[in-house]
Design an enzyme around this catalytic site. Structure first.
Site, mmCIF file in Angstrom:
data_model
loop_
_atom_site.group_PDB
_atom_site.id
_atom_site.type_symbol
_atom_site.label_atom_id
_atom_site.label_comp_id
_atom_site.label_asym_id
_atom_site.label_seq_id
_atom_site.Cartn_x
_atom_site.Cartn_y
_atom_site.Cartn_z
ATOM 1 N N ALA A 13 0.799 -1.221 0.000
ATOM 2 C CA ALA A 13 0.000 0.000 0.000
ATOM 3 C C ALA A 13 0.835 1.276 0.000
ATOM 4 O O ALA A 13 0.707 2.109 -0.904
ATOM 5 C CB ALA A 13 -0.938 -0.016 1.204
ATOM 6 N N ARG A 24 2.590 10.482 -11.180
ATOM 7 C CA ARG A 24 1.633 11.476 -11.666
ATOM 8 C C ARG A 24 2.281 12.851 -11.779
ATOM 9 O O ARG A 24 1.900 13.658 -12.640
ATOM 10 C CB ARG A 24 0.429 11.562 -10.716
ATOM 11 C CG ARG A 24 -0.462 10.338 -10.702
ATOM 12 C CD ARG A 24 -1.703 10.580 -9.862
ATOM 13 N NE ARG A 24 -2.436 9.328 -9.662
ATOM 14 C CZ ARG A 24 -2.390 8.602 -8.567
ATOM 15 N NH1 ARG A 24 -1.639 8.998 -7.535
ATOM 16 N NH2 ARG A 24 -3.076 7.478 -8.455
ATOM 17 N N CYS A 47 -6.190 -6.825 4.688
ATOM 18 C CA CYS A 47 -7.383 -6.840 5.542
ATOM 19 C C CYS A 47 -8.448 -7.787 5.013
ATOM 20 O O CYS A 47 -9.331 -8.217 5.759
ATOM 21 C CB CYS A 47 -7.958 -5.431 5.638
ATOM 22 S SG CYS A 47 -6.833 -4.219 6.340
ATOM 23 N N VAL A 84 15.368 -6.614 -0.554
ATOM 24 C CA VAL A 84 16.435 -5.677 -0.220
ATOM 25 C C VAL A 84 17.093 -6.156 1.066
ATOM 26 O O VAL A 84 16.420 -6.361 2.084
ATOM 27 C CB VAL A 84 15.893 -4.249 -0.060
ATOM 28 C CG1 VAL A 84 16.994 -3.305 0.405
ATOM 29 C CG2 VAL A 84 15.296 -3.759 -1.382
#
Length: 460
Positions: A13, A24, A47, A84
């Protein structure tokens, strides 16, 4: 002109919201974006996993908001199954390991770095805790593995360790799958995110649903059968048979890389940032999502709250800032809702122990009301607990336990907390009313009236 290099660690997220917002604002010739994700999935709803497991929603595809291919089509170089392993802040680079290519390692340089490493589930080092049949539920890979176990199991006994949000939601999922469910919780009541008196209401309801709920008990290990698969969970004084074990013991910020790089961590181990989500003391490092601590607008302290709502907002703020704009994340009031079968559970603001820890003097009230006008069919009982500062009457927190229509009422209190309202000011709120939706006095306003009286009676 050479494009700036943005590297993002974590592809869920916060990380991908940051990547999308930055894209953008800046074109590929101005900013290159490389994101690393070690799992098989990106931009997914963790969730939703209990509802996938319970058969309420389809998955895993239905839980993915945007696929890796969709991100790449927007000129974001998203590298899946790539972990990573080291941050080199002095030289502006990260070391990565390809998990599907024999562990091949390489370095990638950056001008700006975003850490969105999420949280890791608690998994204590108990005997048998890593046996087949014992599952954490953190990502879609975990959900798929649990469903594989449920599909292969001939038995129908499940033990859930931990009665927090994930624990009670997984208990419901397993009930829906036809399992006999036992929930083991170390605290005196389930849902330690509530005060004990409100948790007791959850306990009573869970038992009435046929969910054996054992509180005040400490798990000591997992017993295995001849095939080394989980067969029971042990506590200090009992043994609970299990064909599947689900761990719902909470999470901690995943900040191993950050700690090794010397970045500042708070009391819970989460990264500390400023309002722009930039890591404190760093000019080119941002962090967001479940790996950070955030400012609590009620107590004034920092706290760790692992929620997708916050993570997405963090990502939007970070993306705006690394993309050349400016945005801030002012903080949270700690709002959360959950359910187990038809019982709805909600809280926002401070619990009693949190208010004490913050040095606040307060009053508490609890009211019992109904979700609709008492004469309207389907009206169900609802308990609302409210905390208010003793001298000022400022709202400090609200907890709600009830049936249909209960949980989302907590949003009234969340707005009031964000606005810094007093409980007396709340009593005048112009809320929607009709018999199918609420009594004339909404339960939250009934609690606010009672809290107002308690503040006056306390006299500062």
């Amino acid at each position: 002109m050479t494009a700036e290099r943005l590297v993002i660690v974590g592809g869920d997220a916060a990380g991908m919201a940051a990547a999308s917002q930055a894209r953008r604002l800046k074109k590929p010739g101005e900013l290159t974006i490389t994101a690393f994700e070690r799992s098989h999935f990106t931009s997914y709803s963790a969730c939703g996993i209990p509802y996938w497991v319970g058969g309420v929603v389809d998955g895993p595809d239905a839980l993915i908001a945007r696929t890796a291919e969709e991100h790449r089509a927007r000129d974001i170089d998203l590298r899946m199954r790539t972990e990573v392993t080291e941050l080199d802040l002095d030289r502006g680079r990260v070391r990565t390991r390809d998990l599907d290519d024999g562990g091949r390692e390489s370095w990638t340089g950056f001008d700006k770095l975003v850490l969105a490493t999420g949280a890791r589930p608690l998994r204590p080092g108990l005997p048998g805790i890593d046996a087949p049949g014992v599952h954490g539920v953190q990502n879609l890979d975990d959900g798929r593995a649990l469903l594989d176990t449920l599909g292969a199991s001939a038995g129908r006994r499940a033990v859930v360790v931990g009665a927090g949000y994930i624990g009670v939601e997984m208990a419901e999922a397993l009930i829906r799958r036809g399992y006999q469910v036992t929930v083991l919780e170390q605290s005196a009541q389930p849902m330690s995110t509530l005060d004990p008196d409100m948790g007791a209401l959850v306990h009573e309801s869970m038992c009435s649903m046929g969910i054996e709920t054992v509180t005040g008990t400490t798990v000591t290990g997992v017993l295995t059968d001849s095939a080394q698969r989980a067969r029971a969970v042990t506590t200090e004084d009992a043994e609970y048979p299990a064909d599947v074990v689900v761990l719902g013991m909470g999470v901690r910020p995943e900040t191993t890389l950050a700690a090794a790089a010397g970045l500042p961590l708070g009391e819970s181990g989460g990264l500390l940032t400023d309002l722009a989500m930039r890591v404190r003391g760093q000019d080119a490092v941002w962090a967001g999502g479940d790996c950070v601590e955030v400012h609590d607008l009620v107590s004034g302290r920092t706290r760790h709250i692992a929620l997708g709502t916050h993570a997405n907002k963090h990502g939007q703020v970070i993306g705006a800032n690394v993309g050349g704009g400016y945005a801030t994340f002012p903080g949270v009031v700690g709002t959360a809702v959950s359910k187990v079968c038809d019982l709805e559970i909600a809280r926002t603001g401070l619990l009693e122990r949190q208010a004490h820890a913050a040095g606040l003097r307060f009053v508490t009230v609890t009211v019992e009301s109904t979700s609709r006008a008492g004469y309207y069919p389907g009206a169900r009982p609802m308990h609302v607990k409210m905390l208010a500062e003793r001298r000022t009457g400022r709202l400090l927190g609200v907890q709600i336990v009830g049936r249909e229509g209960a949980a989302k009422r907590v949003d009234i209190a969340a707005v009031a907390l964000t606005a810094g309202m007093t409980v007396e000011q709340m009593t005048a709120l112009d809320l929607g009313y009709a018999p199918p939706f609420s009594p004339v006095w909404d339960p939250v306003l009934v609690a606010a009236r009672k809290a107002t009286a308690a503040v006056r009676a306390a006299g500062g």
